[in-house]
Scaffold this active site. Structure first.
Site, PDB file in Angstrom:
ATOM      1  N   GLN A  84       0.817  -1.219   0.000  1.00 41.21           N
ATOM      2  CA  GLN A  84       0.000   0.000   0.000  1.00 41.21           C
ATOM      3  C   GLN A  84       0.849   1.266   0.000  1.00 41.21           C
ATOM      4  O   GLN A  84       0.433   2.294  -0.536  1.00 41.21           O
ATOM      5  CB  GLN A  84      -0.932   0.013   1.213  1.00 41.21           C
ATOM      6  CG  GLN A  84      -1.977  -1.090   1.225  1.00 41.21           C
ATOM      7  CD  GLN A  84      -1.553  -2.246   2.118  1.00 41.21           C
ATOM      8  OE1 GLN A  84      -0.376  -2.632   2.135  1.00 41.21           O
ATOM      9  NE2 GLN A  84      -2.483  -2.818   2.847  1.00 41.21           N
ATOM     10  N   ASP A  93      -5.746   1.458  12.967  1.00 43.13           N
ATOM     11  CA  ASP A  93      -7.020   0.793  12.715  1.00 43.13           C
ATOM     12  C   ASP A  93      -7.827   0.593  13.991  1.00 43.13           C
ATOM     13  O   ASP A  93      -9.044   0.513  13.941  1.00 43.13           O
ATOM     14  CB  ASP A  93      -6.775  -0.547  12.029  1.00 43.13           C
ATOM     15  CG  ASP A  93      -6.359  -0.366  10.581  1.00 43.13           C
ATOM     16  OD1 ASP A  93      -7.232  -0.427   9.713  1.00 43.13           O
ATOM     17  OD2 ASP A  93      -5.162  -0.122  10.328  1.00 43.13           O
ATOM     18  N   ASN A 117      -2.076  -1.272  13.807  1.00 45.76           N
ATOM     19  CA  ASN A 117      -1.941  -0.675  12.483  1.00 45.76           C
ATOM     20  C   ASN A 117      -1.355  -1.733  11.562  1.00 45.76           C
ATOM     21  O   ASN A 117      -1.096  -2.866  11.978  1.00 45.76           O
ATOM     22  CB  ASN A 117      -1.051   0.580  12.543  1.00 45.76           C
ATOM     23  CG  ASN A 117      -1.125   1.402  11.268  1.00 45.76           C
ATOM     24  OD1 ASN A 117      -2.205   1.723  10.786  1.00 45.76           O
ATOM     25  ND2 ASN A 117       0.026   1.748  10.708  1.00 45.76           N
ATOM     26  N   LYS A 118      -1.151  -1.388  10.314  1.00 45.70           N
ATOM     27  CA  LYS A 118      -0.675  -2.350   9.329  1.00 45.70           C
ATOM     28  C   LYS A 118       0.571  -3.083   9.807  1.00 45.70           C
ATOM     29  O   LYS A 118       1.452  -2.496  10.439  1.00 45.70           O
ATOM     30  CB  LYS A 118      -0.379  -1.623   8.011  1.00 45.70           C
ATOM     31  CG  LYS A 118      -0.035  -2.528   6.848  1.00 45.70           C
ATOM     32  CD  LYS A 118      -1.132  -3.554   6.587  1.00 45.70           C
ATOM     33  CE  LYS A 118      -2.473  -2.927   6.312  1.00 45.70           C
ATOM     34  NZ  LYS A 118      -3.557  -3.911   6.127  1.00 45.70           N
TER      35      LYS A 118
END
Length: 353
Positions: free
Chosen positions: A203, A244, A254-255
């Site tokens: 991403q 998130d 988070n990612k």
């Protein structure tokens, strides 16, 4: 958005349907997917056509409204029972991003509290989804400006590092972490953004870099395992990432890869900021160990396009997120200001959230 403008709005209501930027096709193609059914919205969220916690929340809100339009009854109780099924379908799409559940809960609360006919409930649901959309855009702009206030004052021109995509594509527009970057660029404080590529779905390399290129923001893509090297060489002044879900103690999901980035930031004495709306804080969870971690298809690891990267017989583990302990977070940048992780409970007590 088109080639002549730099505004990116990933979730738009248009001609009685939701128009989503298909983020699985960026940067090679800039296309839209029209969503007119709640079931199709659930698929779009699950397959990451729309992704990023705030954007998922906005999409889910519209998904609830679309589901409401598919229920053909004038009986209020029957309508609400069917709408609960729509809500549960949408909840099942992505388990980690709390904005999804927050938006669905807000929509369902409105449905139950609205007196009047079923048609009147549907109209209020549509209005609420639009409000959620507009509020998120305003929230992100406030996050960006608040982040600008806490970035290091020296040097005058900063080089920032981010992970994954927490930009306009991940929100209703502008972004959270990338909103801070945008505000810094607007005010002449940004020299360059370093963007982790963010394996396995890339991403950062695909989406964050794409957003920066659209706006002329200088961006350098690095692989995830280059961050410590760049910090040691003095190339990074601060790190800003999205979130998130944030637990009550400040632990942040988070990612995947965010945790290791926080560790190397701490080792090099570099500020590590989380940028997220207050709706991302889940006060029902005391710490990050309680945050559910989504596991995704192992094909994201072993395959890129039609190319298989690994030998047959290997096994795979593909958690989509990790949890950064609060002790490694310098501050959490929100629309109401920047707070130390330990201050979040006080926000709840003061009914700020």
């Amino acid at each position: 958005m088109n080639s002549s403008t730099n505004q990116v709005y990933p979730v738009i209501w248009h001609n009685n349907a939701v128009s989503l930027i298909d983020q699985t096709r960026i940067p090679n193609e800039y296309t839209f997917v029209e969503i007119s059914r709640s079931e199709d919205m659930a698929v779009a969220i699950k397959t990451m056509i729309v992704r990023g916690a705030p954007a998922i929340g906005v999409a889910a809100a519209y998904g609830i409204y679309l589901g409401a339009t598919e229920i053909h009854t004038d009986n209020r109780d029957e309508f609400l029972n069917h709408l609960e099924n729509v809500a549960e379908m949408l909840r099942s799409t992505r388990p980690t991003a709390v904005n999804l559940f927050w938006a669905i809960s807000r929509m369902m609360k409105i449905a139950y509290e609205t007196l009047g006919t079923v048609d009147e409930i549907k109209q209020v649901l549509f209005q609420t989804a639009q409000i959620i959309n507009a509020e998120d855009l305003q929230t992100c702009q406030a996050i960006g400006d608040n982040g600008l206030k806490v970035l290091p004052s020296n040097p005058e021109k900063l080089t920032l590092l981010t992970h994954c995509n927490a930009g306009a594509l991940a929100t209703a527009g502008y972004g959270t972490a990338l909103g801070v970057v945008r505000s810094a660029w607007r005010e002449g404080r940004l020299a360059r953004l370093f963007a982790d590529e963010t394996r396995p779905r890339l991403q950062g390399a695909k989406l964050t870099a794409w957003e920066c290129v659209q706006e002329g923001i200088p961006v350098t893509v690095i692989t995830d395992n280059m961050a410590a090297h760049c910090m040691k060489r003095g190339l990074i002044h601060a790190v800003v990432v999205g979130a998130d879900r944030i637990a009550a103690n400040g632990d942040t999901a988070n990612k995947i890869g965010t945790y290791s980035l926080a560790l190397v930031s701490k080792a090099h004495n570099i500020p590590f900021f989380v940028a997220a709306p207050l709706s991302t804080i889940d006060f029902s969870l005391s710490d990050g160990d309680q945050i559910p971690i989504e596991e995704r298809d192992p094909a994201e690891i072993y395959q890129v396009g039609d190319t298989i990267l690994t030998p047959s017989g290997a096994e795979f583990y593909n958690p989509a997120f990790d949890v950064t302990p609060a002790e490694f977070i310098t501050g959490i940048i929100t629309e109401k200001g920047t707070f130390a992780p330990g201050e979040l409970r006080r926000l709840q007590e003061k009914q700020v959230v």
